[in-house]
Design an enzyme around this catalytic site. Structure first.
Site, PDB file in Angstrom:
ATOM      1  N   HIS A  44       0.846  -1.203   0.000  1.00 34.25           N
ATOM      2  CA  HIS A  44       0.000   0.000   0.000  1.00 34.25           C
ATOM      3  C   HIS A  44       0.880   1.252   0.000  1.00 34.25           C
ATOM      4  CE1 HIS A  44      -2.666  -2.804   2.580  1.00 34.25           C
ATOM      5  NE2 HIS A  44      -3.126  -2.858   1.338  1.00 34.25           N
ATOM      6  N   CYS A 152     -10.836 -11.062  -4.029  1.00 31.80           N
ATOM      7  CA  CYS A 152     -10.801 -10.156  -5.196  1.00 31.80           C
ATOM      8  C   CYS A 152     -12.091  -9.358  -5.309  1.00 31.80           C
ATOM      9  CB  CYS A 152     -10.692 -10.921  -6.509  1.00 31.80           C
ATOM     10  SG  CYS A 152      -9.123 -11.631  -6.865  1.00 31.80           S
ATOM     11  N   HIS A 171      -5.133 -15.185  -5.953  1.00 28.54           N
ATOM     12  CA  HIS A 171      -4.974 -15.678  -4.578  1.00 28.54           C
ATOM     13  C   HIS A 171      -4.675 -17.172  -4.485  1.00 28.54           C
ATOM     14  CE1 HIS A 171      -7.123 -11.843  -4.104  1.00 28.54           C
ATOM     15  NE2 HIS A 171      -6.335 -11.731  -3.062  1.00 28.54           N
ATOM     16  N   LYS A 323       3.448 -11.639  -4.541  1.00 31.33           N
ATOM     17  CA  LYS A 323       2.846 -10.358  -4.203  1.00 31.33           C
ATOM     18  C   LYS A 323       2.686 -10.278  -2.688  1.00 31.33           C
ATOM     19  CE  LYS A 323      -1.184  -7.461  -4.697  1.00 31.33           C
ATOM     20  NZ  LYS A 323      -2.604  -7.485  -4.406  1.00 31.33           N
TER      21      LYS A 323
HETATM   22  N1  MSP Z   1      -9.964  -1.550  -2.532  1.00 31.61           N
HETATM   23  C1  MSP Z   1      -9.418  -1.941  -3.777  1.00 31.61           C
HETATM   24  C2  MSP Z   1      -9.111  -0.747  -4.637  1.00 31.61           C
HETATM   25  C3  MSP Z   1     -10.262   0.138  -4.911  1.00 31.61           C
HETATM   26  S1  MSP Z   1      -9.771   1.570  -5.758  1.00 31.61           S
HETATM   27  C4  MSP Z   1     -11.197   2.290  -6.197  1.00 31.61           C
HETATM   28  C5  MSP Z   1      -8.123  -2.732  -3.543  1.00 31.61           C
HETATM   29  N2  MSP Z   1      -7.516  -2.536  -2.375  1.00 31.61           N
HETATM   30  S2  MSP Z   1      -6.157  -3.253  -1.906  1.00 31.61           S
HETATM   31  O1  MSP Z   1      -5.894  -2.725  -0.599  1.00 31.61           O
HETATM   32  O2  MSP Z   1      -6.247  -4.655  -2.024  1.00 31.61           O
HETATM   33  O3  MSP Z   1      -5.045  -2.842  -2.900  1.00 31.61           O
HETATM   34  C6  MSP Z   1      -5.040  -1.612  -3.546  1.00 31.61           C
HETATM   35  C7  MSP Z   1      -3.740  -1.312  -4.218  1.00 31.61           C
HETATM   36  O4  MSP Z   1      -2.670  -1.418  -3.296  1.00 31.61           O
HETATM   37  C8  MSP Z   1      -3.292  -2.195  -5.362  1.00 31.61           C
HETATM   38  O5  MSP Z   1      -3.907  -1.978  -6.550  1.00 31.61           O
HETATM   39  C9  MSP Z   1      -1.883  -1.692  -5.471  1.00 31.61           C
HETATM   40  O6  MSP Z   1      -1.866  -0.413  -6.029  1.00 31.61           O
HETATM   41  C10 MSP Z   1      -1.493  -1.602  -4.019  1.00 31.61           C
HETATM   42  N3  MSP Z   1      -0.844  -2.817  -3.596  1.00 31.61           N
HETATM   43  C11 MSP Z   1      -1.302  -3.744  -2.707  1.00 31.61           C
HETATM   44  N4  MSP Z   1      -0.355  -4.706  -2.591  1.00 31.61           N
HETATM   45  C12 MSP Z   1       0.695  -4.421  -3.380  1.00 31.61           C
HETATM   46  C13 MSP Z   1       1.970  -4.948  -3.575  1.00 31.61           C
HETATM   47  N5  MSP Z   1       2.379  -6.037  -2.984  1.00 31.61           N
HETATM   48  N6  MSP Z   1       2.819  -4.258  -4.381  1.00 31.61           N
HETATM   49  C14 MSP Z   1       2.471  -3.055  -4.951  1.00 31.61           C
HETATM   50  N7  MSP Z   1       1.297  -2.556  -4.783  1.00 31.61           N
HETATM   51  C15 MSP Z   1       0.337  -3.274  -4.127  1.00 31.61           C
HETATM   52  O7  MSP Z   1      -7.712  -3.432  -4.422  1.00 31.61           O
END
Ligand code: MSP
Length: 530
Positions: A44, A152, A171, A323
């Site tokens: 994040h 997802c 996943h 990831k």
């Molecule tokens: N809630 C949705 C997004 C909604 S946007 C309208 C979601 N959330 S999430 O918390 O699972 O992840 C959001 C984003 O966090 C990913 O798309 C990415 O940008 C970032 N990342 C989460 N894990 C990541 C990594 N391990 N590496 C890089 N970015 C990653 O999806």
């Protein structure tokens, strides 16, 4: 002001130094909103730091930037996480959302707003866009049966799943069979409109290879997608049929509009959402391209709203080759890394180590190696040796640069290349361009060896050049490392906030006036051992 170089380019940021600049440009930058089923982790932080640095870069250019982040709080996944924690969904989300706010504060994230999807302004915007799409005839009731991945929040067809076992491709765990009456968004009607729009906006998705993946999804054929459920309560009701709550993506994506006032009475003081919309950059990970680059522009077209101007799509930060995610159990807490390499050491690593769009492999050894080579040995060493020599040979007082120094041309190129890097949302390239100037300045000192020479005009000139290079470097690295840049700025005797400098003028060679105390201080980036 001495202007010895002109920095040429197509727009005002790269136009000749000293040219009349346009009025401030408004820019709207967003990160994804993060699910609150997990605490903030390095994945994040990655996207959020990129957004922060991009925002700060545009502020240096004089742009009026709104930078938004927030949390995604509805849906089955959150409902289940709340149950597991023994809390109501609202109490559960109330307990996690502040951890994101707090983490972003510690990472020095300059967001202007933080949106939670449980806020009234967000619910109003979602109701409005749903109603618009429904009135346009693009939302219809149907029976849905399919294979659903809860983490997802997506339905998959069998050919998208890993066989045998119907495992989610992200996943790698079994999906669940669902059958229910759902409202559907008629995405299949938008194939041509989307392809036409992207043909007219060929650089909207950056980098290109990620954009091509999105175009491939559209060309591969679009299926209608379900937007509502009757089986869950934790969500926003459909305005025309409230026993249905909206499905997570219709809800989540609308945060970008909600935060600029869409669907709210204009007397709330937020002005018109069109003051900021269309967004300039949605920063997203490659995992949410389908929803952002296919669903979202189609939803907007249906509602009669302009699609965003741009998307910047990042890869994943992997840990142990996978990831980083709560489900994989390999998360790294970004706040722990700050304790190890300092806040700006960590921010620098995130921005410099991986080309945005590609996957990056996080290792602690890689972090320390990058820190030592670029920060301790290059920037930190340059600052320390300049302060030492000025202390010994110039009575600790900064001297003026040579207008025709060979570093002037290097600085001009570094600036132009830094601009070019940020323009395509490649912070690693932008920083590398700045590091060319740092390396050249260290080289300039080694070639002239002022530490061996007698005090006098030659030493003064060389040290003036190095101080001027450091002044420019401090400005160019400010988006990445705001605190370290300010420290460099003050140690070379500059006053005020480096973040208040304005480009391109501030990058013109020759502005370091000298005559001010240069201070050595402790090592800015002490060398680390693994
Ligand atoms: N809630 C949705 C997004 C909604 S946007 C309208 C979601 N959330 S999430 O918390 O699972 O992840 C959001 C984003 O966090 C990913 O798309 C990415 O940008 C970032 N990342 C989460 N894990 C990541 C990594 N391990 N590496 C890089 N970015 C990653 O999806």
């Amino acid at each position: 002001m001495v202007r010895t170089v002109s920095i040429n380019g197509p727009d005002r940021r790269t136009s000749s130094v000293g040219a009349v600049t346009d009025a401030a440009k408004r820019l709207y930058v967003t990160t994804p909103i993060y699910y609150v089923n997990a605490e903030p982790h390095l994945g994040h932080a990655y996207t959020t730091i990129i957004g922060d640095a991009l925002t700060r870069w545009h502020r240096l250019l004089g742009d009026d930037v709104k930078f938004l982040t927030g949390t995604d709080e509805h849906g089955l996944k959150i409902q289940q996480a709340a149950e597991a924690a023994g809390l109501s969904p609202q109490d559960f989300t109330d307990s996690i959302a502040p951890k994101f706010v707090e983490a972003w504060k510690r990472l020095n994230i300059a967001n202007d707003d933080f949106i939670r999807t449980t806020e009234p302004r967000h619910k109003a915007a979602v109701a409005e866009i749903l109603q618009r799409c429904y009135d346009a005839g693009d939302i219809e009731l149907d029976v849905f049966q399919g294979l659903y991945c809860v983490p997802c929040e997506l339905y998959y067809s069998e050919d998208e799943l890993i066989q045998p076992g119907n495992l989610c491709p992200i996943h790698q765990r079994p999906v669940e069979y669902f059958e229910e009456e759902n409202y559907f968004f008629r995405l299949s009607r938008f194939e041509d409109r989307l392809l036409d729009w992207y043909a007219k906006h060929p650089t909207a998705m950056k980098p290109e290879h990620r954009g091509n993946e999105a175009l491939g999804l559209i060309r591969g054929g679009l299926r209608d997608f379900s937007i509502s459920r009757t089986s869950i309560q934790w969500g926003i009701p459909l305005p025309w049929d409230p026993k249905h709550v909206t499905y997570v993506w219709f809800d989540a994506l609308t945060n970008y509009l909600a935060a600029v006032g869409y669907g709210q009475a204009s007397d709330t003081g937020t002005g018109s959402y069109e003051d900021w919309w269309p967004a300039d950059y949605h920063l997203i990970g490659k995992d949410i391209v389908r929803q952002h680059c296919v669903y979202w522009p189609a939803m907007l077209m249906s509602a009669g709203i302009e699609p965003p101007k741009g998307w910047a799509i990042g890869g994943w930060l992997l840990s142990g080759g996978e990831k980083m995610s709560k489900t994989s159990g390999n998360v790294v807490n970004p706040l722990d890394l700050i304790d190890e390499v300092g806040l700006d050491g960590f921010r620098y690593y995130v921005l410099a180590d991986t080309a945005y769009g590609n996957d990056g492999d996080f290792t602690y050894e890689g972090l320390v190696a990058r820190y030592n080579s670029d920060l301790a040995n290059n920037l930190g060493n340059l600052l320390a040796r300049v302060a030492t020599v000025v202390g010994k040979k110039c009575d600790g007082v900064g001297t003026r640069p040579d207008p025709s120094s060979p570093l002037a041309a290097v600085a001009a190129t570094a600036y132009t290349d830094t601009v070019a890097g940020w323009d395509i949302v490649q912070p690693s390239r932008a920083l590398d361009a700045t590091w060319q100037l740092i390396r050249a300045t260290n080289g300039h000192l080694e070639a002239n060896e002022p530490w061996k020479a007698e005090p006098g005009p030659d030493v003064d000139r060389v040290m003036g050049d190095a101080l001027e290079a450091l002044r420019i470097v401090a400005i160019l690295v400010q988006p990445a490392m705001p605190d370290a840049a300010q420290a460099v700025w003050e140690r070379i005797g500059m006053t005020g906030q480096v973040g208040d400098q304005r480009l391109p003028d501030a990058a013109a060679w020759g502005q370091y006036a000298g005559g001010v105390a240069v201070t050595k201080g402790d090592a800015l980036f002490p060398r680390l051992t693994v």
